[in-house]
Design a protein around this motif. Structure first.
Motif, mmCIF file in Angstrom:
data_model
loop_
_atom_site.group_PDB
_atom_site.id
_atom_site.type_symbol
_atom_site.label_atom_id
_atom_site.label_comp_id
_atom_site.label_asym_id
_atom_site.label_seq_id
_atom_site.Cartn_x
_atom_site.Cartn_y
_atom_site.Cartn_z
ATOM 1 N N GLU A 120 5.132 10.127 -3.043
ATOM 2 C CA GLU A 120 4.586 8.785 -2.845
ATOM 3 C C GLU A 120 5.539 7.959 -1.976
ATOM 4 O OE1 GLU A 120 2.725 5.089 -5.471
ATOM 5 O OE2 GLU A 120 4.037 6.566 -6.425
ATOM 6 N N GLN A 168 -1.116 13.255 4.942
ATOM 7 C CA GLN A 168 -1.138 12.073 4.100
ATOM 8 C C GLN A 168 -2.442 11.977 3.332
ATOM 9 O OE1 GLN A 168 -0.272 8.730 6.699
ATOM 10 N NE2 GLN A 168 1.931 9.005 6.421
ATOM 11 N N SER A 169 -2.341 11.511 2.083
ATOM 12 C CA SER A 169 -3.503 11.370 1.206
ATOM 13 C C SER A 169 -3.363 10.082 0.403
ATOM 14 C CB SER A 169 -3.597 12.578 0.271
ATOM 15 O OG SER A 169 -4.582 12.365 -0.727
ATOM 16 N N PRO A 170 -4.469 9.403 0.140
ATOM 17 C CA PRO A 170 -4.383 8.165 -0.659
ATOM 18 C C PRO A 170 -4.087 8.437 -2.130
ATOM 19 C CG PRO A 170 -6.665 8.690 -0.149
ATOM 20 C CD PRO A 170 -5.829 9.646 0.634
ATOM 21 N N LYS A 171 -4.250 9.679 -2.589
ATOM 22 C CA LYS A 171 -3.961 10.015 -3.985
ATOM 23 C C LYS A 171 -3.108 11.281 -4.037
ATOM 24 C CE LYS A 171 -8.254 12.630 -4.614
ATOM 25 N NZ LYS A 171 -9.463 12.797 -5.437
ATOM 26 N N TRP A 172 -2.465 11.481 -5.180
ATOM 27 C CA TRP A 172 -1.577 12.644 -5.330
ATOM 28 C C TRP A 172 -2.387 13.921 -5.432
ATOM 29 C CZ3 TRP A 172 -0.754 16.489 -8.964
ATOM 30 C CH2 TRP A 172 0.429 17.223 -8.796
ATOM 31 N N LEU A 173 -1.909 14.961 -4.805
ATOM 32 C CA LEU A 173 -2.541 16.279 -4.854
ATOM 33 C C LEU A 173 -1.489 17.316 -5.216
ATOM 34 C CD1 LEU A 173 -4.630 16.088 -1.541
ATOM 35 C CD2 LEU A 173 -5.498 15.750 -3.871
ATOM 36 N N LYS A 209 0.836 -1.186 0.000
ATOM 37 C CA LYS A 209 0.000 0.000 0.000
ATOM 38 C C LYS A 209 0.874 1.240 0.000
ATOM 39 C CE LYS A 209 -3.874 -2.158 2.445
ATOM 40 N NZ LYS A 209 -4.772 -2.072 3.623
ATOM 41 N N THR A 210 0.492 2.212 -0.813
ATOM 42 C CA THR A 210 1.244 3.458 -0.888
ATOM 43 C C THR A 210 0.386 4.610 -0.399
ATOM 44 O OG1 THR A 210 0.563 3.867 -3.169
ATOM 45 C CG2 THR A 210 2.604 2.645 -2.832
ATOM 46 N N VAL A 211 1.057 5.635 0.025
ATOM 47 C CA VAL A 211 0.383 6.841 0.503
ATOM 48 C C VAL A 211 1.208 8.043 0.060
ATOM 49 C CG1 VAL A 211 1.579 6.825 2.730
ATOM 50 C CG2 VAL A 211 -0.635 7.961 2.534
ATOM 51 N N PHE A 212 0.555 9.140 -0.215
ATOM 52 C CA PHE A 212 1.237 10.376 -0.617
ATOM 53 C C PHE A 212 1.354 11.279 0.612
ATOM 54 C CE2 PHE A 212 -0.413 8.647 -4.507
ATOM 55 C CZ PHE A 212 0.583 8.899 -5.435
ATOM 56 N N LYS A 253 3.422 2.647 2.543
ATOM 57 C CA LYS A 253 2.848 2.785 3.883
ATOM 58 C C LYS A 253 3.450 1.737 4.799
ATOM 59 C CE LYS A 253 -1.570 3.490 6.192
ATOM 60 N NZ LYS A 253 -3.046 3.536 6.030
#
Length: 451
Positions: free
Chosen positions: A35, A16-21, A5-8, A38
């Protein structure tokens, strides 16, 4: 095989966010999301032996902490009496300010007094540190140097050598192999600092950690780093200047109002035991726009020179430039002087400087700053010789008393000042023979008694 699992993660604030912002919702920083894989939640205090049973506060034993004497009185003062055993101290400062020099001197002194000390450097080789040690004469058989950035190997060195004190220079260079992100990232800094805290608390070892700062002068990395450690120190000053100021930002074992003053010389940092004498050594006579003020830093009274330059300008918006003074405080005093004494500053550039690089907090220097501004605006010298001012200015033009005024006057008397202006209400509490104590209650009295 389970999918990783990856986190940004924002490299500025740790959000932390599950997607890039593109923009961090927490600190509004652009392009700061990186990125990372986790990692499982670590348990920093799993083996510390803390009891989870609630106890009455009256049944909990308390006592004085055991402290290590650093051999540097100014550092001991800032820490509250020395380094507490098992504590974690974070020190930050601009590059080249002297952090490594101070810590190497401290490590050498502790090694000579108490036993084994481990100096871990992730930025310099062992030979470079030895060269600095030769120059500083900071050598001891019990001072061990290692150049390492892998935290797991550093823990092995700590377990093998069993030092009483460990220096880590710096936290941004350390990494854990189980974390995929690069050294200095939010995840690495958070995890490595957690592990250092666990090692220190488990083995009752004191740690000194060096941290980098940003261009804005703030600590680099996640804010949680400051919350986890016991003490946060800030090393300030100009690299091209002689003097360095060591301040306490946070201290669980002492006050946060003390400062340490050092002078950078060829053989390292020399502690200044009497800062007032150093800050005033270039001052020979009373000059236009120059006033000596008294301030309190912790329990220590310090006398410094404050200078003001007021010059007319044709610019639509005049300049307000300050060094060592809060600009909002300057604007407040300028408004009071214009309203109560009818001195125009709206068409003038105003420059204020505190000699020696000291930053003034509080209201101790209000009266001295006002006198310096009046002197420069009217191009008048101050008539009183060996003159010092201390007091707070209110919005109605009154001069209000400040705390510890008696201590400041005692320090001024030791430094040879003969004329001291204080608030009227403070004059009644001061009884010192041989000096002229002048009490004033409003700014209007300044024009009659000073000029």
């Amino acid at each position: 095989m389970a999918r990783k699992k990856t986190v940004f993660t924002c490299q500025k604030c740790g959000y932390q966010s599950p997607k890039w912002l593109g923009k961090c919702p927490s600190c509004n920083s652009w392009n700061s999301m990186v990125e990372e894989i986790k990692s499982p939640q670590i348990e920093s205090f799993k083996h510390l032996g803390f009891s989870s049973t609630p106890k009455s506060i009256n049944n909990i034993k308390s006592g004085e902490y055991e402290r290590l004497d650093t051999g540097i009185m100014e550092l001991n003062r800032v820490l509250g009496g020395g380094i507490v055993r098992g504590s974690i101290t974070l020190i930050s400062g601009a590059p080249g300010i002297g952090k490594s020099t101070l810590l190497l001197q401290t490590a050498s002194n502790i090694a000579k007094r108490y036993g084994k000390v481990l100096y871990v450097s992730g930025e310099e080789s062992e030979e470079q540190i030895k060269m600095r040690g030769d120059r500083l004469k900071a050598l001891s058989d019990d001072l061990f140097i290692v150049s390492e950035t892998n935290l797991d190997k550093i823990e092995e060195h700590v377990q093998k050598n069993e030092p009483i004190f460990v220096v880590v220079d710096s936290i941004q260079t350390l990494f854990k192999e189980s974390i995929s992100s690069a050294p200095g990232s939010v995840s690495q800094v958070r995890e490595t600092s957690n592990d250092i805290m666990r090692i220190g608390k488990e083995n009752n070892i004191s740690f000194f950690i060096v941290a980098h700062i940003t261009k804005q002068g703030e600590l680099a990395g996640p804010r949680v780093l400051e919350h986890m450690v016991d003490t946060v120190l800030s090393f300030e000053g100009e690299r091209t200047g002689e003097f360095r100021i060591l301040r306490t930002v946070k201290n669980r074992f002492g006050t946060t109002s003390e400062i340490g003053v050092f002078e950078m010389i060829e053989n390292g940092l020399r502690e200044i035991m009497n800062p007032s004498e150093v800050f005033l050594e270039e001052r020979t006579s009373q000059k236009e726009g120059s006033v000596v003020i008294g301030i309190m830093e912790g329990k220590r009274p310090i006398l410094v020179e404050i200078q003001a330059l007021v010059s007319q300008t044709k610019a639509i918006i005049p300049r307000r430039t300050v060094v060592g003074v809060d600009i909002s405080r300057l604007n407040l005093i300028l408004a009071v002087l214009e309203k109560k004494l009818k001195i125009p500053f709206y068409n003038c550039d105003v420059y204020v400087n505190v000699v020696g690089g000291l930053k003034i907090d509080g209201t101790f220097g209000d009266l001295g700053l006002a006198i310096a501004l009046i002197s420069s605006a009217k191009a008048k010298d101050i008539l009183l010789d060996n003159f010092l001012a201390v007091g707070e200015i209110g919005l109605t033009g009154e001069v209000r008393p400040v705390s510890y005024c008696g201590r400041i006057v005692n320090e001024a008397e030791k430094m040879g000042f003969k004329n001291i202006i204080v608030p009227d209400r403070s004059k009644e509490k001061i009884n010192i023979n041989g000096i002229n104590i002048i009490g004033i209650s409003s700014l209007k009295e300044v024009l009659n008694k000073v000029f």
